[in-house]
Write an enzyme that holds these catalytic residues in place. Structure first.
Site, PDB file in Angstrom:
ATOM      1  CD  GLU A 155      -2.866   1.092   2.425  1.00 24.59           C
ATOM      2  OE1 GLU A 155      -3.770   1.932   2.469  1.00 24.59           O
ATOM      3  OE2 GLU A 155      -2.753   0.182   3.271  1.00 24.59           O
ATOM      4  CD  GLU A 256      -8.311   2.263   4.994  1.00 21.11           C
ATOM      5  OE1 GLU A 256      -7.780   1.297   5.551  1.00 21.11           O
ATOM      6  OE2 GLU A 256      -7.709   2.966   4.161  1.00 21.11           O
TER       7      GLU A 256
END
Length: 279
Positions: A155, A256
């Site tokens: 990520e 998120e």
């Protein structure tokens, strides 16, 4: 096209946090969702008791929600840490101790994506030493993920909020993805494309999508500025998700974002109830 054409899941480590962990899957289900994701839920330990793992698995099963993404142990998150795998000493050891625990738990609930946060730069440690350690640990994690039929996610975070994290551009994460795949020959390392983090870094998100959709294994969204629900900021999220779909990505979109002052269940007004169950 648009939001109704996507497969959404709810991140239970940032939404429904007003509830205890074991009550969150049912809350997501009550809001209409059938898929969820999690950061590593046990901040203090990479190796929780089997009973705690069993309780979480049972909560997911009882609610009818499927776990579609799970972080490996990442230190204190939320908090000052941004992963453990490149941090020499105890934190790297904790990451290694977690690899099979996380992979086996993922297998037990049918989760096919494991996210490995890289970790912050450590003052006084040569970045090259950290990168060598990171590659070693990521190779081990990729093999464990492959053993349970899962992908390994790498990520990009954003520099304003994570100034010590080295992967703060899409190319920097893709470089690690390519390095891990070259080392294992498995091809199961993929890019976690987080639209919020990319936009906070000032990247051209559309260009990133066009360049790296084929290497993307998971997507997360929040609006920017503010990391709130879609519509609270200025990102053209619907348009960007359409672009992803046209570029060939048909995987999960993790929600998120922060619910703000309201209960999490009230933060989904932007998404029609008919579009919430996975399809």
């Amino acid at each position: 096209m648009g939001y109704t054409d996507q497969r959404f899941d709810v991140n239970l480590s940032i939404l429904f946090t007003e509830l205890p962990l074991l009550e969150r899957p049912a809350a997501a289900a009550a809001a209409g969702f059938t898929a969820v994701e999690l950061w590593w839920p046990w901040i203090d330990t990479p190796t929780p008791d089997q009973s705690e793992l069993d309780e979480l698995r049972q909560a997911l099963e009882n609610s009818g929600t499927r776990l579609v993404g799970l972080n490996f142990y990442a230190g204190r998150l939320p908090g000052p840490d941004r992963g453990a795998l490149s941090v020499p000493g105890e934190e790297s050891d904790r990451f290694r101790a977690n690899i099979d625990v996380a992979a086996d738990f993922a297998a037990s609930v049918g989760c096919k994506a494991l996210n490995a946060l890289y970790g912050n730069r450590v003052e006084g440690v040569d970045p090259a030493v950290q990168d060598e350690l990171a590659l070693e640990n990521l190779v081990t994690a990729a093999r464990a993920a492959d053993r349970v039929g899962a992908i390994l996610l790498i990520e990009t975070l954003n520099k304003p909020e994570s100034p010590l994290y080295p992967l703060v551009s899409a190319p920097s994460a893709i470089e690690v993805v390519d390095r891990v795949n070259a080392a294992t020959g498995l091809g199961n390392a993929k890019f976690l494309l987080d639209i919020y983090h990319l936009s906070m870094n000032g990247e051209d998100v559309a260009a990133v999508i066009d360049a790296y959709a084929a290497k993307t294994g998971h997507v997360q969204i929040a609006d920017s500025p503010g990391r709130g629900a879609p519509g609270t900021g200025s990102l053209p999220l619907e348009e960007l998700l359409d672009r992803l779909r046209k570029a060939g990505y048909d995987g999960w979109i993790g929600l998120e974002y922060k619910a703000g002052d309201r209960p999490s269940a009230r933060s989904f007004d932007w998404l029609p109830e008919s579009a919430r169950p996975a399809h």
